[in-house]
Design an enzyme around this catalytic site. Structure first.
Site, short mmCIF file in Angstrom:
data_model
loop_
_atom_site.label_atom_id
_atom_site.label_comp_id
_atom_site.label_asym_id
_atom_site.label_seq_id
_atom_site.Cartn_x
_atom_site.Cartn_y
_atom_site.Cartn_z
N ARG A 151 21.58 63.72 36.99
CA ARG A 151 20.70 62.88 36.19
C ARG A 151 20.15 61.73 37.02
O ARG A 151 18.99 61.70 37.39
CB ARG A 151 21.45 62.36 34.96
CG ARG A 151 20.54 61.78 33.87
CD ARG A 151 20.06 60.36 34.13
NE ARG A 151 21.16 59.40 34.23
CZ ARG A 151 20.99 58.11 34.50
NH1 ARG A 151 19.77 57.63 34.73
NH2 ARG A 151 22.04 57.31 34.60
N ASP A 152 21.00 60.79 37.37
CA ASP A 152 20.55 59.59 38.09
C ASP A 152 19.99 59.94 39.46
O ASP A 152 19.04 59.32 39.93
CB ASP A 152 21.73 58.63 38.23
CG ASP A 152 21.30 57.20 38.52
OD1 ASP A 152 20.09 56.93 38.48
OD2 ASP A 152 22.17 56.37 38.77
N HIS B 212 29.52 51.34 39.49
CA HIS B 212 28.35 52.15 39.79
C HIS B 212 27.54 51.40 40.86
O HIS B 212 26.74 50.52 40.54
CB HIS B 212 27.53 52.33 38.51
CG HIS B 212 26.35 53.23 38.63
ND1 HIS B 212 26.23 54.41 37.93
CD2 HIS B 212 25.21 53.13 39.34
CE1 HIS B 212 25.08 54.99 38.20
NE2 HIS B 212 24.43 54.21 39.05
N HIS C 69 25.07 50.97 44.31
CA HIS C 69 24.00 51.50 45.16
C HIS C 69 24.20 50.98 46.58
O HIS C 69 24.85 49.95 46.79
CB HIS C 69 22.64 51.09 44.61
CG HIS C 69 22.23 51.87 43.39
ND1 HIS C 69 20.93 52.16 43.10
CD2 HIS C 69 22.96 52.41 42.39
CE1 HIS C 69 20.86 52.86 41.98
NE2 HIS C 69 22.09 53.01 41.52
N CYS D 259 16.80 53.25 42.02
CA CYS D 259 16.30 52.64 40.79
C CYS D 259 14.78 52.54 40.85
O CYS D 259 14.24 51.82 41.71
CB CYS D 259 16.91 51.25 40.60
SG CYS D 259 16.26 50.41 39.14
N ASN E 206 22.50 55.96 44.90
CA ASN E 206 23.89 55.66 44.55
C ASN E 206 24.79 55.94 45.74
O ASN E 206 24.45 56.70 46.64
CB ASN E 206 24.33 56.57 43.40
CG ASN E 206 23.50 56.39 42.16
OD1 ASN E 206 23.68 55.43 41.44
ND2 ASN E 206 22.58 57.31 41.91
#
Length: 308
Positions: free
Chosen positions: A21-22, A212, A214, A245, A254
């Site tokens: 997803r991300d 979470h 980055h 992002c 990430n």
């Protein structure tokens, strides 16, 4: 030479794989079969929580428009959570219909970021969660919360730890079983992560927190180590370091799942995940995307394999 005392570290961590997803939500060349194959490979590698899609407006994130098809086509394994991002009740209902095991809601510690990301205030975003959480509980589905910009915002600058703590308390009180604390633009350093966690841990136990991170400034593993020292046992990561992002200029992906696994395994922390299998999954999806993995561990393993 004096022997340094061994720091406190958890014996086991849970990896929440957010790559499908991300990691893929900004990739223009990805298709449904790529996603299904990736999720199946990650399942086979031993990951037990895979964020597999997002039920959001197709005009905003067209790469996630096929999430229903993805959930219907993946080969599910017992005791593996296949979760989805759901910004509103309509999204939750679509996720429920598609067979998602768990859903996630998201807001930010920054008013400006929240307005640009989901077009409402922080308080308005929280109010949107109430019917989602109520509906989820009626169907015995757990709700996870994402909280972005816990250290810095690309529009407002530094975030106060007290702000992170206050919103965290609210989300837990509403019924989120866990909060994922996000260094959205990847500017955090270990001391700043420690200060945020200290504030949040005043009222929220480590069992209800995840991190979470980055890797924009290359600090994600250092920040992760700091979180581990403070008792955090759930880590969000993305295969091959995919992602970033879209609302934060320069925010790279990430922290890579491969890098997290290597760090944890070398620290003696069990994950239940096979590192080389995850690396192979990363190579496959990166080939499909015509890009190199952002994971240094992945690149090292690939080079090592080519020399055999």
């Amino acid at each position: 030479m004096a022997t340094l005392p061994a720091p406190f570290l958890p014996s086991h961590v849970n990896i929440v794989e957010v790559g499908p997803r991300d990691g893929l939500q900004n990739e223009k060349s990805v298709n449904t079969s790529h996603k299904v194959n990736l999720i199946n490979q990650l399942t086979a590698a031993g990951l037990t929580h895979i964020e597999s899609g997002a039920f959001v407006a197709a005009k905003r994130i067209p790469q996630m428009a096929d999430s229903t098809s993805v959930f219907q086509q993946i080969t599910k394994k017992e005791n593996v959570i296949y979760s989805a991002l759901t910004p509103n009740l309509q999204g939750f209902e679509a996720a429920l219909s598609a067979g998602a095991d768990e859903v996630a809601v998201f807001t930010s510690c920054s008013e400006s970021f929240t307005q640009r990301n989901i077009h409402c205030s922080i308080e308005e975003s929280i109010q949107r969660f109430i019917p989602i959480i109520e509906a989820a509980h009626q169907h015995n589905i757990r709700v996870r919360g994402y909280l972005s910009c816990i250290v810095d915002c690309p529009y407002e600058g530094k975030t106060k730890p007290e702000q992170v703590s206050a919103i965290s308390d609210t989300l837990i009180e509403l019924g989120c079983y866990q909060l994922s604390l996000g260094d959205t633009i990847g500017t955090a350093t270990p001391l700043r992560i420690a200060r945020v966690l200290e504030a949040v841990l005043d009222n929220v136990p480590t069992s209800k927190l995840a991190v979470h991170f980055h890797d924009t400034y290359g600090q994600s593993l250092a920040n992760l180590y700091q979180a581990l020292l403070m008792g955090i046992q759930t880590i969000d990561s993305s295969v091959a370091g995919l992602g970033g992002c879209p609302y934060a200029d320069g925010a790279s992906g990430n922290v890579a799942t491969e890098d997290v696994l290597y760090l944890c395994h070398e620290l003696g922390i069990a994950t239940g995940v096979d590192l080389e299998s995850v690396a192979r999954a990363g190579w496959t999806i990166c080939n499909a995307l015509n890009k190199e993995p952002a994971s240094k561990v992945s690149l090292a393993l690939r080079a090592k394999q080519s020399q055999r």
